[in-house]
Design an enzyme around this catalytic site. Structure first.
Site, PDB file in Angstrom:
ATOM      1  N   GLU A  47      40.064  36.521  52.647  1.00  0.00           N
ATOM      2  CA  GLU A  47      40.979  37.218  51.736  1.00  0.00           C
ATOM      3  C   GLU A  47      40.575  38.689  51.700  1.00  0.00           C
ATOM      4  OE1 GLU A  47      40.072  36.150  47.681  1.00  0.00           O
ATOM      5  OE2 GLU A  47      42.034  36.783  46.937  1.00  0.00           O
ATOM      6  N   ASN A 110      48.710  40.157  47.099  1.00  0.00           N
ATOM      7  CA  ASN A 110      47.509  39.701  47.795  1.00  0.00           C
ATOM      8  C   ASN A 110      48.028  38.793  48.904  1.00  0.00           C
ATOM      9  OD1 ASN A 110      45.102  38.619  48.634  1.00  0.00           O
ATOM     10  ND2 ASN A 110      44.277  38.320  46.557  1.00  0.00           N
ATOM     11  N   LYS A 127      49.807  35.482  47.684  1.00  0.00           N
ATOM     12  CA  LYS A 127      49.037  34.644  46.755  1.00  0.00           C
ATOM     13  C   LYS A 127      49.806  34.366  45.462  1.00  0.00           C
ATOM     14  CE  LYS A 127      44.351  34.453  44.768  1.00  0.00           C
ATOM     15  NZ  LYS A 127      43.045  35.200  44.724  1.00  0.00           N
ATOM     16  N   GLU A 146      42.877  40.800  39.359  1.00  0.00           N
ATOM     17  CA  GLU A 146      43.979  40.461  40.276  1.00  0.00           C
ATOM     18  C   GLU A 146      45.325  40.492  39.564  1.00  0.00           C
ATOM     19  OE1 GLU A 146      41.663  37.037  42.666  1.00  0.00           O
ATOM     20  OE2 GLU A 146      43.523  37.705  43.579  1.00  0.00           O
ATOM     21  N   CYS A 177      42.379  31.818  48.410  1.00  0.00           N
ATOM     22  CA  CYS A 177      41.359  31.725  47.391  1.00  0.00           C
ATOM     23  C   CYS A 177      41.671  30.788  46.229  1.00  0.00           C
ATOM     24  CB  CYS A 177      41.002  33.118  46.895  1.00  0.00           C
ATOM     25  SG  CYS A 177      39.360  33.171  46.182  1.00  0.00           S
ATOM     26  N   ASN A 202      37.384  35.075  48.215  1.00  0.00           N
ATOM     27  CA  ASN A 202      36.334  35.983  47.705  1.00  0.00           C
ATOM     28  C   ASN A 202      35.932  35.410  46.358  1.00  0.00           C
ATOM     29  OD1 ASN A 202      36.573  39.293  48.903  1.00  0.00           O
ATOM     30  ND2 ASN A 202      37.882  37.688  49.676  1.00  0.00           N
TER      31      ASN A 202
HETATM   32  N1  ING Z   1      38.361  34.221  43.263  1.00  0.00           N
HETATM   33  C1  ING Z   1      37.878  33.099  42.556  1.00  0.00           C
HETATM   34  C2  ING Z   1      38.359  31.759  43.113  1.00  0.00           C
HETATM   35  O1  ING Z   1      39.308  31.160  42.667  1.00  0.00           O
HETATM   36  C3  ING Z   1      37.402  32.015  40.446  1.00  0.00           C
HETATM   37  C4  ING Z   1      38.116  33.171  41.083  1.00  0.00           C
HETATM   38  C5  ING Z   1      36.034  31.805  40.681  1.00  0.00           C
HETATM   39  C6  ING Z   1      38.104  31.147  39.678  1.00  0.00           C
HETATM   40  C7  ING Z   1      35.395  30.705  40.107  1.00  0.00           C
HETATM   41  C8  ING Z   1      37.468  30.026  39.097  1.00  0.00           C
HETATM   42  C9  ING Z   1      36.102  29.816  39.304  1.00  0.00           C
HETATM   43  O2  ING Z   1      37.654  31.304  44.000  1.00  0.00           O
HETATM   44  C10 ING Z   1      39.604  34.553  43.715  1.00  0.00           C
HETATM   45  N2  ING Z   1      39.701  35.707  44.413  1.00  0.00           N
HETATM   46  O3  ING Z   1      40.586  33.869  43.497  1.00  0.00           O
END
Ligand code: ING
Length: 317
Positions: A47, A110, A127, A146, A177, A202
């Site tokens: 991503e 995204n 996204k 985001e 992601c 990411n």
């Molecule tokens: N990053 C993370 C993901 O969904 C996140 C945000 C991290 C959500 C951990 C929940 C728990 O992997 C992105 N860029 O979506």
């Protein structure tokens, strides 16, 4: 005749905030060459692969925000990657921040593109599931903006059949992601016959507000999401991280390739630039699709309406 495709996950280590696109694209090209040497004819990059994961920063100046977006694809910085793809005969998935004018209005998404082995863009995905928040949260040591910098994707979850024997004539789909955590993402593509889902991510190793899952549990949730999606929809998945300590924030690795059985075929061992590859027998998907998850025989859509008619949960009193 087995339908095989050799695919590579091209995991990236950190990209610092001021690392130029030319430097980043050279890293992508080096990994594409390494993937090709392993026999891969399809590469999956992360991503927002061309820049640091900039939603971690609050930037009041939209002119600065826009320095992280692409207004043309390929553009001057990415054209060498497309040229190499055509030279090697390798297709690829590339995640990037897209700024585009539609009906006279500028939009920011995204985005991920699917590029075939002749370096032609044959698919685009934007996204849908944008995590995080839209305003500066001073409590956080880093942000996750985001919802501020991107609009919700407007292309749904399409699939594409690439009529290319070198790619197994595979039915491919894309997500990005956070999308991987939502079963709806996988099921919509499953209903469109997907055999190979490509996704970049990411994901910080820690929650910015403390608490939450530890890095080991986050890695588990990453693979759990892909394993469940693959098993329940009879497809392969290639999930590719941007990892390592990026501008002071630890990003998790865990890039992997998962089979329709839910088994992890191969995964990265480092948090840097690392290429993993596997040869996928796409006909293996048919076992799930024609037995356990034969949608036509077993799904009961008359009971599923709430999934699209209701957003939040409403538990009983
Ligand atoms: N990053 C993370 C993901 O969904 C996140 C945000 C991290 C959500 C951990 C929940 C728990 O992997 C992105 N860029 O979506």
């Amino acid at each position: 005749m087995a339908r095989n495709v050799t695919v590579a996950g091209c995991q990236m280590g950190p990209v610092s905030r001021n690392e130029g696109r030319q430097v980043v694209v050279k890293r992508l090209m080096d990994m594409m060459r390494a993937a090709h040497a392993k026999g891969a004819r399809l590469c999956v990059f992360p991503e927002t692969a061309l820049t640091t994961f900039f939603p971690r920063w609050y930037m009041p100046d939209w002119n600065e925000v826009d320095t992280f977006f692409e207004t043309e694809m390929p553009g001057p910085a990415t054209r060498p990657l497309f040229d190499l793809a055509a030279e090697l005969g390798v297709g690829f998935y590339l995640g990037y921040a897209e700024k585009i004018q539609e009906n006279g209005v500028w939009h920011r998404y995204n985005t991920a593109i699917l590029v075939d082995r002749q370096a032609k863009i044959v698919g685009k995905y934007r996204k849908v599931h944008l995590p995080g928040h839209s305003e500066l949260d001073p409590k956080r040591p880093w942000q996750h903006l985001e919802k501020r910098y991107f609009e919700v994707g407007n292309l749904g979850f399409p699939t594409w059949r690439l009529h290319d024997p070198e790619l197994g004539n595979a039915v491919m789909g894309m997500c990005i992601c956070n999308d991987r955590r939502w079963p709806e993402t996988w099921r919509v593509m499953g209903l469109r016959g997907v055999e190979l889902v490509m996704l970049g991510y990411n994901t910080p190793s820690w929650n910015a507000l403390g608490g939450g899952e530890d890095p080991k549990l986050r890695l588990f949730h990453n693979q759990l999401s892909l394993q469940a999606g693959c098993y329940q929809n009879g497809c392969y998945a290639v999930g590719v991280a941007r990892a390592g300590l990026e501008d002071g924030v630890e990003m998790m690795a865990g890039s992997c390739i998962v089979a329709p059985s839910g088994e992890v075929m191969v995964e990265t061992r480092t948090s840097g630039d690392e290429v993993i590859a596997a040869t996928l027998d796409l006909d293996v998907c048919q076992f799930n699709k024609s037995t356990i998850f034969n949608f036509a025989a077993h799904r009961r859509i008359e009971h599923y309406g709430i999934i699209t008619s209701q957003t939040a949960a409403t538990p009983p009193e």
